[in-house]
Enzyme design. Structure first.
Site, PDB file in Angstrom:
ATOM      1  N   GLU A 170       0.788  -1.237   0.000  1.00  0.00           N
ATOM      2  CA  GLU A 170       0.000   0.000   0.000  1.00  0.00           C
ATOM      3  C   GLU A 170       0.821   1.289   0.000  1.00  0.00           C
ATOM      4  O   GLU A 170       0.776   2.068   0.958  1.00  0.00           O
ATOM      5  CB  GLU A 170      -0.955   0.007   1.200  1.00  0.00           C
ATOM      6  N   GLU A 356      -5.614  -8.127   0.334  1.00  0.00           N
ATOM      7  CA  GLU A 356      -6.221  -7.899   1.654  1.00  0.00           C
ATOM      8  C   GLU A 356      -7.681  -7.576   1.464  1.00  0.00           C
ATOM      9  O   GLU A 356      -8.041  -6.778   0.592  1.00  0.00           O
ATOM     10  CB  GLU A 356      -5.596  -6.694   2.389  1.00  0.00           C
TER      11      GLU A 356
END
Ligand code: BGC
Length: 457
Positions: A170, A356
């Site tokens: 991320e 995720e």
């Protein structure tokens, strides 16, 4: 959207995984000569962590890796996503690797392989060595080469057994939360001056990717955190604000990887990226899969003229929320829409891995079985959304639950529980929740369906 776990609509062949990250579960921060990371620094700021906790001992996974491997194997995961912390491996961010820590992760890889689970490590889940941050961290182009060196050290040791790698987790959160608004480490508040960290992270990923491929990697990628951006009102102002947010959260990270160029930031009055000759060519060649972490949509409205940033993030009307409240709306269709939209924009994109997806809900701290129907609903809804996207032609290959176990949720400390497994942070005891059993059964039935399909061919 309905979903029946025992008759999954998921196409045959989807791989199943669950994820964790080192700083969030390992504890033993100083074991084996590990160095300080930006999170060690950040958590010492008064008031930075909501409950004043440190993440140590947390789940104590560094001392008991076999417990997590048994849980991953109990689900019959195809792959387990865990992270290797840069600051533990290279305490100052440069120089030879820390042998004791390399030995630890080498043993961990062996444990997973012996249990029949493919290791899928992340090489950077936010733990920049403090020494590197002091030299500018992701604001500095020098960090690109430092990161590639670290990755080469890890791959030299593990690359004989690890074939699949995530480089960065991320980069959007590092840029937006870490450098722009300061809600995560390193806690800088640079607003749009944080934008060079985008390019340095993507370039570091690309150089790491070259180092990994040179050492035999079969599959390399990174994980972009994407959100589905919704204007609050159907007005030109809100649509314009939403389009800008979409660029800085999503497209500034996706387009260099998928098209080899950044959106036109200068046209929006934003600083251009610090691109040198050859950077974009390296970035566009760098992924074998496109990794997406998805949690929620983001609703945007135009900010007051006096605001330093032209948009406000507001609650998404009319949807349920997770344990974070209105900050985390639940809207599975947003994942489907995002996947279909991304694929429509980039029809030649590589296979997609959902790295995720999951949710936290208020749950008791003391050990014991937790019935967590809200988490099961959340996951079932999002898996159904993935199935719909696959039906629409999006090449999704893998789905990953965040998280295998309850962990230290960064600035939210121990106040948010995301696990399929409950962890008593006093004793370290792990107790599978109802969602763990549900996910295990889902994987088993999906695999059985895949076998039946294969046999009937
Ligand atoms: C991060 C995890 C985090 C999860 C839930 C993701 O953005 O990769 O480290 O725990 O979201 O907030």
């Amino acid at each position: 959207m309905t979903f029946e776990p025992h008759r999954p609509t998921v196409p045959a062949g989807l791989r199943w995984s669950a994820a964790t990250s080192a700083f969030q579960i390992e504890g033993s921060r100083e074991a084996d000569g590990g160095g300080r990371s930006i999170w060690d620094d950040y958590l010492e700021r008064p008031g930075a962590i909501i409950d004043g906790s440190t993440g140590d001992p947390g789940g104590d996974s560094y001392r008991h890796p076999e417990l997590d491997v048994a849980l991953a194997a109990g689900l019959a995961l195809d792959r387990y996503r865990f992270s290797i912390p840069w600051a533990r491996l290279q305490p100052d961010g440069r120089g030879n690797g820390n042998t004791a820590a390399l030995d630890h992760y080498s043993r961990f890889v062996d444990l997973l392989l012996e249990a029949g689970v493919t290791p899928f490590p992340t090489l950077f889940h936010w733990e920049m060595p403090s020494a590197m941050e002091a030299e500018g961290g992701w604001l500095s182009r020098d960090t690109v080469a430092r990161f590639a060196d670290y990755v080469a050290i890890v791959a030299d040791r593990l690359g004989d057994r690890v074939e699949h790698w995530y480089t960065l987790n991320e980069p959007a959160m590092t840029t937006l939360q870490g450098y722009a608004v300061g809600a995560l480490a390193p806690g800088k508040q640079l607003l749009f001056d944080a934008l060079p960290t985008v390019h340095h992270q993507l370039l570091a990923h690309a150089r790491a990717s070259e180092a990994l491929r040179a050492r035999g990697a079969a599959q390399v990628g990174l994980l972009n955190n994407h959100t589905w951006v919704l204007p609050l009102h159907d007005t030109a102002e809100d649509q314009q604000a939403a389009a800008l947010y979409d660029i800085i959260h999503n497209r500034v990270f996706s387009e260099p990887l998928l098209t080899g160029g950044y959106p036109d930031l200068e046209a929006l009055g934003l600083p251009a990226m610090p691109v040198h000759d050859g950077d974009l060519e390296a970035i566009v060649r760098s992924i074998d899969f496109y990794g997406i972490n998805f949690y929620n949509p983001t609703t945007i409205t135009a900010a007051d003229a006096a605001s330093p940033i032209p948009f406000d993030i507001v609650p998404t009307p009319g949807v349920p929320v997770t344990g974070f409240g209105p900050e985390w709306p639940i809207m599975p269709s947003a994942l489907r829409d995002l996947l279909i939209d991304l694929h429509a924009r980039h029809p030649e994109m590589p296979p997609v891995i959902i790295g995720e997806n999951g949710a936290s809900f208020p749950e008791p701290d003391d050990a014991g079985r937790v019935e967590d129907p809200a988490r099961i609903d959340y996951l079932a809804g999002h898996i159904a959304a993935v199935a719909e996207a696959i039906d629409a032609g999006v090449p999704v290959e893998e789905f990953t639950v965040w998280s295998l176990l309850d962990n230290w949720e960064w600035a939210d400390g121990y106040t948010q529980r995301f696990g399929l497994v409950h962890v008593d942070f006093e004793t370290g005891e792990r107790t599978p929740k109802a969602s763990y059993d549900w996910y295990r059964d889902l994987i088993a039935s999906a695999k059985a369906a895949a076998t039946t399909t294969e046999e009937s061919r």
